[in-house]
Design a protein around this motif. Structure first.
Motif, PDB file in Angstrom:
ATOM      1  N   HIS A  16      84.058 112.753 -49.032  1.00 54.50           N
ATOM      2  CA  HIS A  16      85.507 112.631 -48.803  1.00 54.50           C
ATOM      3  C   HIS A  16      85.932 111.210 -49.161  1.00 54.50           C
ATOM      4  O   HIS A  16      85.444 110.251 -48.566  1.00 54.50           O
ATOM      5  CB  HIS A  16      85.772 112.953 -47.323  1.00 54.50           C
ATOM      6  N   LYS A  17      86.766 111.074 -50.208  1.00 54.14           N
ATOM      7  CA  LYS A  17      87.204 109.712 -50.556  1.00 54.14           C
ATOM      8  C   LYS A  17      88.573 109.696 -51.218  1.00 54.14           C
ATOM      9  O   LYS A  17      89.058 110.705 -51.721  1.00 54.14           O
ATOM     10  CB  LYS A  17      86.153 109.004 -51.403  1.00 54.14           C
ATOM     11  N   LEU A  18      89.151 108.525 -51.197  1.00 51.53           N
ATOM     12  CA  LEU A  18      90.495 108.311 -51.741  1.00 51.53           C
ATOM     13  C   LEU A  18      90.444 108.296 -53.267  1.00 51.53           C
ATOM     14  O   LEU A  18      89.668 107.556 -53.853  1.00 51.53           O
ATOM     15  CB  LEU A  18      91.027 106.966 -51.207  1.00 51.53           C
ATOM     16  N   LEU A  19      91.276 109.129 -53.892  1.00 46.10           N
ATOM     17  CA  LEU A  19      91.211 109.250 -55.352  1.00 46.10           C
ATOM     18  C   LEU A  19      92.264 108.421 -56.078  1.00 46.10           C
ATOM     19  O   LEU A  19      92.230 108.261 -57.279  1.00 46.10           O
ATOM     20  CB  LEU A  19      91.365 110.726 -55.755  1.00 46.10           C
ATOM     21  N   TRP A  20      93.258 107.951 -55.349  1.00 46.13           N
ATOM     22  CA  TRP A  20      94.314 107.151 -55.986  1.00 46.13           C
ATOM     23  C   TRP A  20      94.457 105.837 -55.227  1.00 46.13           C
ATOM     24  O   TRP A  20      93.756 105.615 -54.248  1.00 46.13           O
ATOM     25  CB  TRP A  20      95.641 107.939 -55.986  1.00 46.13           C
ATOM     26  N   SER A  21      95.358 105.009 -55.699  1.00 47.38           N
ATOM     27  CA  SER A  21      95.504 103.716 -55.017  1.00 47.38           C
ATOM     28  C   SER A  21      96.463 103.851 -53.837  1.00 47.38           C
ATOM     29  O   SER A  21      97.548 104.407 -53.965  1.00 47.38           O
ATOM     30  CB  SER A  21      95.992 102.688 -56.038  1.00 47.38           C
TER      31      SER A  21
END
Ligand code: X5A
Ligand code: ZN
Length: 678
Positions: A16-21
């Motif tokens: 699970h991780k952030l894909l955009w800024s």
């Protein structure tokens, strides 16, 4: 009796991780999980734990807390593309979806429930689950603050349903308010929720009115929601300990939970960019150690926040180490809570006075925060720094804290002796011998005589007494040389043994030795040089004896109906002891003891938070069950016979208050109200 510590970790939760800024969410990274686990490995803690696999939480389990709509939205994100994920995420305050988020969140729920099952079934005594995404901000129908499903709230509902529990304590030491948990249990008296959080008079996220101390719960749940708002950043070890002594722990003992669950965020630790607090990793060992004394040791620790990777990892390790039963490192720093912390503590005590018996006779009153003004002043004067500048300072600070922790952990960690308790193979000791207990060889008479001569030689005429001093000294020696952690010795003259123990350890080089003496103390050593602190718990006031800073008399007789001594231990003895920071603790039980076995066991258990758990117990009592109980408590038994907790009488509360007023200038951890007496 349950033993062992479960550790639950599944690397899938790192996908699970952030894909955009997104500058708000970019701190919630997969490395939080993987690096904490690596840190545990490097301390050889993983191999000492019982590995328990994670599982996916079922839809039914998630629906214990969340709406079907929320579940369906979360489920639908699995097949979305980045743009769609971003759009759904924008519906919430501080949350991001990844195609694996739903799966990870179900694993986080399931891991938490696996831990509850392992603890409730007795497979292990306690445990920790390393999970992502965290849970305490998420609400019935909404993701919030990096949280999708409320892992801990689901666990509490699950434990109520599956095990019929009627009292569950949730301790939320994350630096943010777990408003999600508050909303879910607001009206529920079977779940006591405690949260401290950075608040700054509602300026800090999530900036809710209902995070303040006056949100005490609703309807039947009134009194079962405890909010301790921190109105300043920079809170440290002593502020956290004061909050435990003067707010959480007495409530927890009165509540007497059947299970304790920790919403364990480490963003309240030093170096965290969100929390901006100062508490060092070892404070979490102490917090954990305290909570292990509740609910027969049934303690489930669930990861929430924590964004400084090194600080997070070290704090996780301190927690797991303590769950495993290792001695607790000495707490560092000046032991005095700050004024703003004391004000918050006073206010939450005042707000809860109507709901808790132990508070009923305390003369608590609300305080309009003095810090309000200074806070506004500070704000008005601060030059406006740009976002960019702030980032740079934070990065500098991150590196600084990394270096600090590198050194700090080397300083505070110490080798743990393989054997915990030393004793002499005297009559009766066979009753508490176990694999953790080592028999110590007695000293020969000339050796003892030479050790005792110089101070108490004239008192030592009888051979029997000489021999018992020899036993005690042999045990003490093992402790001083760090070959064992603690020891227990029977003695026909506890006061003499304690006095000799104090003198011997000071001569050995210890700067501060704490002696808690239960019963009539016939010999009082000279404490003028400050190298000893004696607290004498006895039934009656000794005529002609006045308390002074280093020799305090506490007149207390334990209630016949149950254990009310917890209020004296938390309200007085521990705060004094933590202020003093001893290198060794001597617990002596003499004649005419006014405490029962349960009170003495509680004392022994809680005093192990001090002096790297170095304790020598000297007992002048033929009662085998007392020796057994103390030996058990020294060994870190999970079921100490503490008895039934009863709140203290008005007279006793007044006694503690008078002592607190008398000594709070000298022993500052006693402070729990802003207006100090003179
Ligand atoms: C679990 C946790 C923090 C969210 C902060 C949002 N969430 N500004 O620590
Ligand atoms: Zn947090």
């Amino acid at each position: 009796m349950a033993s062992g510590t479960a550790l639950i970790y599944d690397e899938k939760m790192a996908t699970h991780k952030l894909l955009w800024s997104d500058p708000i969410c970019d701190i919630e990274v997969p490395e939080r999980l993987s690096s904490s686990y690596e840190q545990l490995k490097s301390y050889h803690l993983v191999e000492r734990c019982v590995p328990v696999p994670a599982r996916e939480g079922s839809e039914e389990e998630i629906l214990l807390v969340h709406s079907l709509e929320h579940l369906e939205v979360a489920k639908s994100t699995q097949t979305m593309n980045e743009e769609e994920l971003k759009r759904v995420s924008e519906n919430y305050d501080a949350f991001f979806f990844h195609p694996s988020t739903y799966h990870c969140a179900r694993l986080a729920v399931g891991a938490t429930l696996q831990l509850v099952d392992a603890v409730m079934s007795g497979e292990v005594r306690n445990g920790m689950a390393l999970v992502r995404p965290p849970g305490h901000h998420s609400q019935r129908n909404a993701a919030n603050g990096f949280c999708l499903f409320n892992n801990v709230a689901i666990a509490a509902e699950y434990a109520k349903l599956k095990y019929g529990l009627q009292r569950i304590l949730i301790v939320d030491w994350d630096v943010h308010h777990g408003q999600g948990i508050q909303y879910i249990f607001e009206e529920d008296p079977s779940v006591l929720y405690f949260s401290w959080h950075r608040y700054e008079h509602q300026e800090f996220w999530p900036s809710l009115k209902e995070s303040d101390y006056d949100a005490v719960g609703l309807g039947k749940g009134k009194g079962f929601n405890i909010n301790l708002p921190w109105n300043k950043v920079g809170m440290g070890n002593s502020d956290y300990l004061a909050a435990f002594f003067h707010v959480l722990l007495p409530m927890a003992f009165e509540f007497d939970p059947e299970l304790v669950i920790v919403s364990s965020g480490y963003d309240s630790g030093i170096g965290d960019p969100e929390g901006q607090m100062n508490a060092t990793p070892e404070v979490f060992a102490h917090l954990t150690h305290f909570l292990m004394q509740l609910a027969n040791g049934k303690l489930c620790v669930i990861l929430e926040g924590g964004y400084h990777l090194k600080s997070l990892g070290e704090s996780v390790c301190m927690t797991v180490k303590t769950l495993l039963g290792d001695p607790v490192p000495q707490i560092t720093g000046e032991m005095a809570p700050c004024l703003s912390a004391v004000e918050s503590i006073q206010n939450v005590r005042a707000a809860h006075k109507p709901y808790w018996k132990w508070l009923a006779y305390e003369d608590t009153s609300f305080l309009q925060n003095l810090s309000t003004k200074s806070h506004l002043l500070k704000k008005a004067n601060s030059n406006t720094s740009t976002e960019h500048e702030t980032k740079i300072t934070n990065n500098n600070n991150t590196v600084k804290v990394e270096r600090f922790l590198e050194l700090h952990m080397k300083n505070i960690l110490f080798p743990v002796p393989p054997i915990k308790t030393a004793t002499i193979g005297s009559e009766g000791s066979e009753h508490f011998l176990s694999e953790h207990v080592q028999l110590v060889k007695e000293m020969d008479k000339t050796e003892i005589k030479s050790l005792v001569s110089g101070f108490y030689a004239d008192l030592v005429e009888e051979d029997k007494i000489l021999l018992s001093l020899g036993s005690m000294l042999a045990i003490l020696d093992k402790i001083l040389k760090k070959e064992v952690c603690n020891g227990i010795a029977a003695s026909p003259t506890a006061a003499l043994s304690a006095a000799v123990a104090l003198r011997h350890s000071v001569r050995f080089g210890f700067q501060r030795v704490l002696c808690v003496f239960v019963g009539d103390m016939q010999i009082t050593p000279n404490t003028e040089d400050g190298k000893m602190l004696i607290i004498n718990i006895c039934e009656k006031e000794q005529p002609g004896k006045t308390s002074c800073k280093h020799c305090i008399s506490l007149n207390w007789k334990e209630d016949a109906e149950g254990n009310d001594f917890f209020s004296a231990v938390l309200g007085f003895i521990l705060p004094v002891a933590y202020s003093y920071q001893p290198n060794l603790t001597v617990i002596a039980v003499g004649p005419n003891r006014s405490l029962g076995i349960s009170g003495i066991s509680l004392l022994v258990a809680l005093l192990q938070g001090l002096a790297e758990s170095r304790i020598v117990a000297v007992i002048e009592d033929t009662e085998i069950s007392l020796l057994q109980s103390v030996a058990k408590a020294l060994g870190g038994a999970s079921t100490p016979p503490f008895g039934i907790y009863v709140p203290p009488t008005q007279e006793k509360v007044k006694k503690i208050k008078a002592l607190r007023d008398q000594f709070q200038q000298e022993w500052k951890m006693l402070q729990c109200s802003g207006k100090l007496s003179d």
